[in-house]
Design a protein around this motif. Structure first.
Motif, mmCIF file in Angstrom:
data_model
loop_
_atom_site.group_PDB
_atom_site.id
_atom_site.type_symbol
_atom_site.label_atom_id
_atom_site.label_comp_id
_atom_site.label_asym_id
_atom_site.label_seq_id
_atom_site.Cartn_x
_atom_site.Cartn_y
_atom_site.Cartn_z
ATOM 1 N N HIS A 150 -13.446 -14.880 2.148
ATOM 2 C CA HIS A 150 -14.060 -13.782 2.893
ATOM 3 C C HIS A 150 -13.200 -12.521 2.806
ATOM 4 O O HIS A 150 -13.722 -11.411 2.656
ATOM 5 C CB HIS A 150 -14.242 -14.193 4.357
ATOM 6 C CG HIS A 150 -15.058 -13.216 5.145
ATOM 7 N ND1 HIS A 150 -14.485 -12.178 5.867
ATOM 8 C CD2 HIS A 150 -16.396 -13.090 5.302
ATOM 9 C CE1 HIS A 150 -15.437 -11.478 6.447
ATOM 10 N NE2 HIS A 150 -16.602 -11.998 6.119
ATOM 11 N N GLU A 151 -11.892 -12.694 2.865
ATOM 12 C CA GLU A 151 -10.979 -11.539 2.804
ATOM 13 C C GLU A 151 -11.024 -10.870 1.435
ATOM 14 O O GLU A 151 -11.153 -9.644 1.341
ATOM 15 C CB GLU A 151 -9.557 -11.968 3.136
ATOM 16 C CG GLU A 151 -8.561 -10.813 3.135
ATOM 17 C CD GLU A 151 -7.183 -11.199 3.629
ATOM 18 O OE1 GLU A 151 -6.300 -10.314 3.656
ATOM 19 O OE2 GLU A 151 -6.987 -12.373 3.992
ATOM 20 N N SER B 172 -13.293 -10.992 -0.797
ATOM 21 C CA SER B 172 -14.641 -10.554 -1.203
ATOM 22 C C SER B 172 -14.854 -9.068 -0.975
ATOM 23 O O SER B 172 -15.775 -8.476 -1.533
ATOM 24 C CB SER B 172 -15.715 -11.346 -0.447
ATOM 25 O OG SER B 172 -15.751 -10.995 0.925
ATOM 26 N N GLU B 173 -13.986 -8.451 -0.186
ATOM 27 C CA GLU B 173 -14.104 -7.026 0.092
ATOM 28 C C GLU B 173 -13.516 -6.164 -1.027
ATOM 29 O O GLU B 173 -13.694 -4.946 -1.039
ATOM 30 C CB GLU B 173 -13.407 -6.706 1.421
ATOM 31 C CG GLU B 173 -14.051 -7.427 2.610
ATOM 32 C CD GLU B 173 -13.335 -7.155 3.916
ATOM 33 O OE1 GLU B 173 -12.333 -6.390 3.901
ATOM 34 O OE2 GLU B 173 -13.771 -7.682 4.947
ATOM 35 N N LYS C 133 -13.387 -4.549 -4.596
ATOM 36 C CA LYS C 133 -14.475 -4.143 -5.489
ATOM 37 C C LYS C 133 -14.184 -4.412 -6.969
ATOM 38 O O LYS C 133 -15.094 -4.382 -7.792
ATOM 39 C CB LYS C 133 -14.780 -2.654 -5.293
ATOM 40 C CG LYS C 133 -15.163 -2.286 -3.866
ATOM 41 C CD LYS C 133 -16.328 -3.118 -3.353
ATOM 42 C CE LYS C 133 -16.691 -2.734 -1.915
ATOM 43 N NZ LYS C 133 -17.755 -3.617 -1.375
#
Length: 236
Positions: free
Chosen positions: A151-152, A154-155, A157
């Protein structure tokens, strides 16, 4: 034709036959199982013979070896992933060499991948390595921390999370199947969350000694070295 060249072609034929036979018994589509030739310590000539025998995806453990074989991979337009432990200071060489890194196991490494691929206006496909056996000698994210880690990162780009990878402890039969089954359940659980920038479609697990168990438990990418190329030469 040398004996080694003959053996590589024969090994590829045998491996594909065994994968097809296993998938038929399991009711799986063998076309959905990617066979990666792990070419660590092998020559460009060995890799070329594997390509001619039908291997269409390769993996290298070290950036230096990927650099040495890059011209040959480019000649055949053949993808080669980095699958070994990766130091952050080596990432800068990778945007021109590979589109996929299978051994992402820290936020620091993920941020460096994001930085270097973004410089080249590219996006790296990454797999998150899971330390499924909780072994101190191996890299990888702890199983229990996998979702928080994914989740971390995935931010970022400059990368897209494409799946999971693992190297289980050395064991046999039912025990190694349990590790693979745990990986598959984690894979499915994360897949179900539908998170932006996480396209969970590659489960990379299974090597020469245990790929059959890995396929039984849901692997769709097996990383095979000695079953194709023979034993590694650790003197180079």
């Amino acid at each position: 034709m040398t004996e080694n060249i003959c053996n590589i072609a024969e090994n590829v034929y045998r491996l594909k036959f065994e994968v097809n036979e296993l998938c038929a018994k399991l009711g799986k589509d063998s076309e959905k199982i990617q066979i990666m030739g792990v070419s660590k310590t092998k020559t460009a000539q060995d890799v070329e013979q594997a390509i001619k025998a039908g291997i269409t995806l390769f993996g290298e453990n070290r950036v230096q070896e990927l650099q040495q074989k890059a011209e040959m991979f480019q000649k055949y337009n053949m993808p080669c992933h980095i699958i070994g432990q990766l130091q952050t200071n080596k990432v800068k060489y990778l945007p021109e060499l590979t589109s996929c890194i299978q051994s992402v196991d820290s936020v620091k490494l993920a941020k460096e991948i994001d930085k270097q691929y973004s410089k080249h206006e590219k996006v790296a496909d990454v797999l998150v390595e899971i330390n499924i056996g909780d072994e101190e000698s191996k890299g990888g994210i702890d199983f229990s921390n996998a979702w928080e880690f994914i989740h971390e990162i995935s931010e970022l780009k400059g990368l897209t999370v494409k799946g999971l990878m693992c190297v289980p402890p050395i064991c046999e039969g039912d025990l190694v199947r349990r590790y693979f089954a745990q990986m598959y359940q984690l894979f499915v659980d994360i897949q179900s969350k539908n998170v932006d920038n996480v396209n969970m479609n590659i489960l990379s697990m299974g090597m020469s000694d245990d790929y059959k168990y890995a396929i039984m438990e849901g692997s769709n990418l097996i990383r095979v070295g000695s079953s194709i190329f023979g034993h590694r030469n650790y003197n180079i």
